[in-house]
Design a protein around this motif. Sequence first.
Motif, PDB file in Angstrom:
ATOM      1  N   MET A 249     -84.515  50.545  31.263  1.00  0.00           N
ATOM      2  CA  MET A 249     -84.923  51.981  30.601  1.00  0.00           C
ATOM      3  C   MET A 249     -83.579  52.508  30.111  1.00  0.00           C
ATOM      4  N   ILE A 250     -82.424  52.397  30.682  1.00  0.00           N
ATOM      5  CA  ILE A 250     -81.346  52.922  29.856  1.00  0.00           C
ATOM      6  C   ILE A 250     -81.161  52.118  28.481  1.00  0.00           C
ATOM      7  N   ILE A 251     -81.289  50.856  28.594  1.00  0.00           N
ATOM      8  CA  ILE A 251     -81.146  50.227  27.179  1.00  0.00           C
ATOM      9  C   ILE A 251     -81.911  50.671  26.168  1.00  0.00           C
ATOM     10  N   LYS A 252     -83.177  51.138  26.506  1.00  0.00           N
ATOM     11  CA  LYS A 252     -84.364  51.520  25.549  1.00  0.00           C
ATOM     12  C   LYS A 252     -83.675  52.943  25.094  1.00  0.00           C
ATOM     13  N   LYS A 253     -83.141  53.664  26.010  1.00  0.00           N
ATOM     14  CA  LYS A 253     -82.736  55.187  25.593  1.00  0.00           C
ATOM     15  C   LYS A 253     -81.606  55.001  24.618  1.00  0.00           C
ATOM     16  N   ALA A 254     -80.664  54.017  25.070  1.00  0.00           N
ATOM     17  CA  ALA A 254     -79.606  53.891  24.114  1.00  0.00           C
ATOM     18  C   ALA A 254     -79.881  53.261  22.796  1.00  0.00           C
ATOM     19  N   ILE A 255     -80.925  52.535  22.527  1.00  0.00           N
ATOM     20  CA  ILE A 255     -81.170  52.172  21.256  1.00  0.00           C
ATOM     21  C   ILE A 255     -81.993  53.099  20.643  1.00  0.00           C
ATOM     22  N   LEU A 256     -82.809  53.959  21.121  1.00  0.00           N
ATOM     23  CA  LEU A 256     -83.178  55.093  20.512  1.00  0.00           C
ATOM     24  C   LEU A 256     -82.378  55.902  20.092  1.00  0.00           C
ATOM     25  N   VAL A 257     -81.197  56.554  20.940  1.00  0.00           N
ATOM     26  CA  VAL A 257     -79.987  57.180  20.430  1.00  0.00           C
ATOM     27  C   VAL A 257     -79.272  56.649  19.313  1.00  0.00           C
ATOM     28  N   ILE A 258     -78.943  55.317  19.365  1.00  0.00           N
ATOM     29  CA  ILE A 258     -78.279  54.697  18.287  1.00  0.00           C
ATOM     30  C   ILE A 258     -79.149  54.794  16.802  1.00  0.00           C
ATOM     31  N   LEU A 259     -80.435  54.475  17.274  1.00  0.00           N
ATOM     32  CA  LEU A 259     -81.288  54.625  15.995  1.00  0.00           C
ATOM     33  C   LEU A 259     -81.238  55.928  15.069  1.00  0.00           C
ATOM     34  N   VAL A 260     -81.459  57.014  16.146  1.00  0.00           N
ATOM     35  CA  VAL A 260     -81.290  58.289  15.450  1.00  0.00           C
ATOM     36  C   VAL A 260     -80.078  58.704  14.747  1.00  0.00           C
ATOM     37  N   LEU A 261     -78.969  58.321  15.436  1.00  0.00           N
ATOM     38  CA  LEU A 261     -77.502  58.639  15.153  1.00  0.00           C
ATOM     39  C   LEU A 261     -77.307  57.926  13.754  1.00  0.00           C
ATOM     40  N   GLN A 262     -77.842  56.729  13.725  1.00  0.00           N
ATOM     41  CA  GLN A 262     -77.553  56.043  12.500  1.00  0.00           C
ATOM     42  C   GLN A 262     -78.246  56.587  11.431  1.00  0.00           C
ATOM     43  N   LEU A 263     -79.520  56.702  11.746  1.00  0.00           N
ATOM     44  CA  LEU A 263     -80.451  57.429  10.465  1.00  0.00           C
ATOM     45  C   LEU A 263     -79.601  58.693  10.129  1.00  0.00           C
ATOM     46  N   LEU A 264     -79.349  59.520  11.046  1.00  0.00           N
ATOM     47  CA  LEU A 264     -78.742  60.731  10.614  1.00  0.00           C
ATOM     48  C   LEU A 264     -77.425  60.516   9.876  1.00  0.00           C
ATOM     49  N   ILE A 265     -76.549  59.636  10.303  1.00  0.00           N
ATOM     50  CA  ILE A 265     -75.475  59.460   9.586  1.00  0.00           C
ATOM     51  C   ILE A 265     -75.745  58.901   8.121  1.00  0.00           C
ATOM     52  N   LEU A 266     -76.489  58.140   7.951  1.00  0.00           N
ATOM     53  CA  LEU A 266     -76.759  57.518   6.612  1.00  0.00           C
ATOM     54  C   LEU A 266     -77.519  58.614   5.869  1.00  0.00           C
ATOM     55  N   SER A 267     -78.257  59.224   6.362  1.00  0.00           N
ATOM     56  CA  SER A 267     -78.783  60.394   5.759  1.00  0.00           C
ATOM     57  C   SER A 267     -77.922  61.306   5.136  1.00  0.00           C
ATOM     58  N   TRP A 268     -77.182  61.604   5.803  1.00  0.00           N
ATOM     59  CA  TRP A 268     -75.851  62.423   5.645  1.00  0.00           C
ATOM     60  C   TRP A 268     -75.100  61.842   4.366  1.00  0.00           C
ATOM     61  N   ILE A 269     -74.744  60.618   4.483  1.00  0.00           N
ATOM     62  CA  ILE A 269     -73.922  59.997   3.743  1.00  0.00           C
ATOM     63  C   ILE A 269     -74.625  59.842   2.403  1.00  0.00           C
ATOM     64  N   TYR A 270     -75.685  59.660   2.097  1.00  0.00           N
ATOM     65  CA  TYR A 270     -76.470  59.456   0.922  1.00  0.00           C
ATOM     66  C   TYR A 270     -77.010  60.872   0.467  1.00  0.00           C
ATOM     67  N   PHE A 271     -77.133  61.801   1.185  1.00  0.00           N
ATOM     68  CA  PHE A 271     -77.288  63.184   0.656  1.00  0.00           C
ATOM     69  C   PHE A 271     -76.058  63.613   0.080  1.00  0.00           C
ATOM     70  N   SER A 272     -74.984  63.558   0.711  1.00  0.00           N
ATOM     71  CA  SER A 272     -73.743  64.112   0.096  1.00  0.00           C
ATOM     72  C   SER A 272     -73.305  63.331  -1.082  1.00  0.00           C
ATOM     73  N   ASP A 273     -73.637  62.172  -1.224  1.00  0.00           N
ATOM     74  CA  ASP A 273     -73.221  61.587  -2.554  1.00  0.00           C
ATOM     75  C   ASP A 273     -74.238  60.525  -2.932  1.00  0.00           C
ATOM     76  N   PHE A 274     -75.176  60.932  -3.968  1.00  0.00           N
ATOM     77  CA  PHE A 274     -76.455  60.224  -4.289  1.00  0.00           C
ATOM     78  C   PHE A 274     -76.131  58.988  -5.220  1.00  0.00           C
ATOM     79  N   GLN A 275     -74.666  58.934  -5.725  1.00  0.00           N
ATOM     80  CA  GLN A 275     -74.291  57.877  -6.459  1.00  0.00           C
ATOM     81  C   GLN A 275     -74.227  56.662  -5.450  1.00  0.00           C
ATOM     82  N   LEU A 276     -74.204  56.481  -4.157  1.00  0.00           N
ATOM     83  CA  LEU A 276     -74.202  55.629  -3.234  1.00  0.00           C
ATOM     84  C   LEU A 276     -75.413  54.680  -3.496  1.00  0.00           C
ATOM     85  N   PHE A 277     -76.482  55.137  -3.944  1.00  0.00           N
ATOM     86  CA  PHE A 277     -77.659  54.571  -4.089  1.00  0.00           C
ATOM     87  C   PHE A 277     -77.517  53.390  -4.771  1.00  0.00           C
ATOM     88  N   TRP A 278     -76.683  53.546  -5.825  1.00  0.00           N
ATOM     89  CA  TRP A 278     -76.368  52.246  -6.859  1.00  0.00           C
ATOM     90  C   TRP A 278     -74.812  51.755  -6.891  1.00  0.00           C
TER      91      TRP A 278
END
Length: 133
Positions: free
Chosen positions: A1-30
């Motif tokens: 159960m702890i591992i499932k929660k950790a995977i979910l937290v890592i997923l959300v955290l990674q998506l937030l970080i990547l969204s922020w990185i790409y939102f702050s610099d659109f040039q990174l798409f290319w």
Amino acid sequence: MIIKKAILVILVLQLLILSWIYFSDFQLFWDFNLYEIVSCSSILVLYALLFIFRNFEKEHKYFNFSVGLILYLICSVSIFTSGNMELVLWEEPFVDIWIFNSIFYILFQYMIYREYKFLTKTNNTVLEAKLRL
């Protein structure tokens, strides 16, 4: 159960970080985004290692997919992190370091094929046993 929660937290955290990185610099798409390559591949390698360690005591004859994924991603991450450098192994014939990425990708595809053959063989024997009953 702890591992499932950790995977979910890592997923959300990674998506937030990547969204922020790409939102702050659109040039990174290319452009070459080293953070995305290293972070996503490292997370997948950790998940594959965790799967192997958690299922090591169970009877599981093949870990082909996990082992292939680990080998390919470690090779790929090491090549991509040094991707901005000009790495040539031999000039004549011209052999680039990227050939190793292709070799490990083919090895990964072979490991997937072995896992597929094992799973279809296992499912066929289980199905045959059920049909005999």
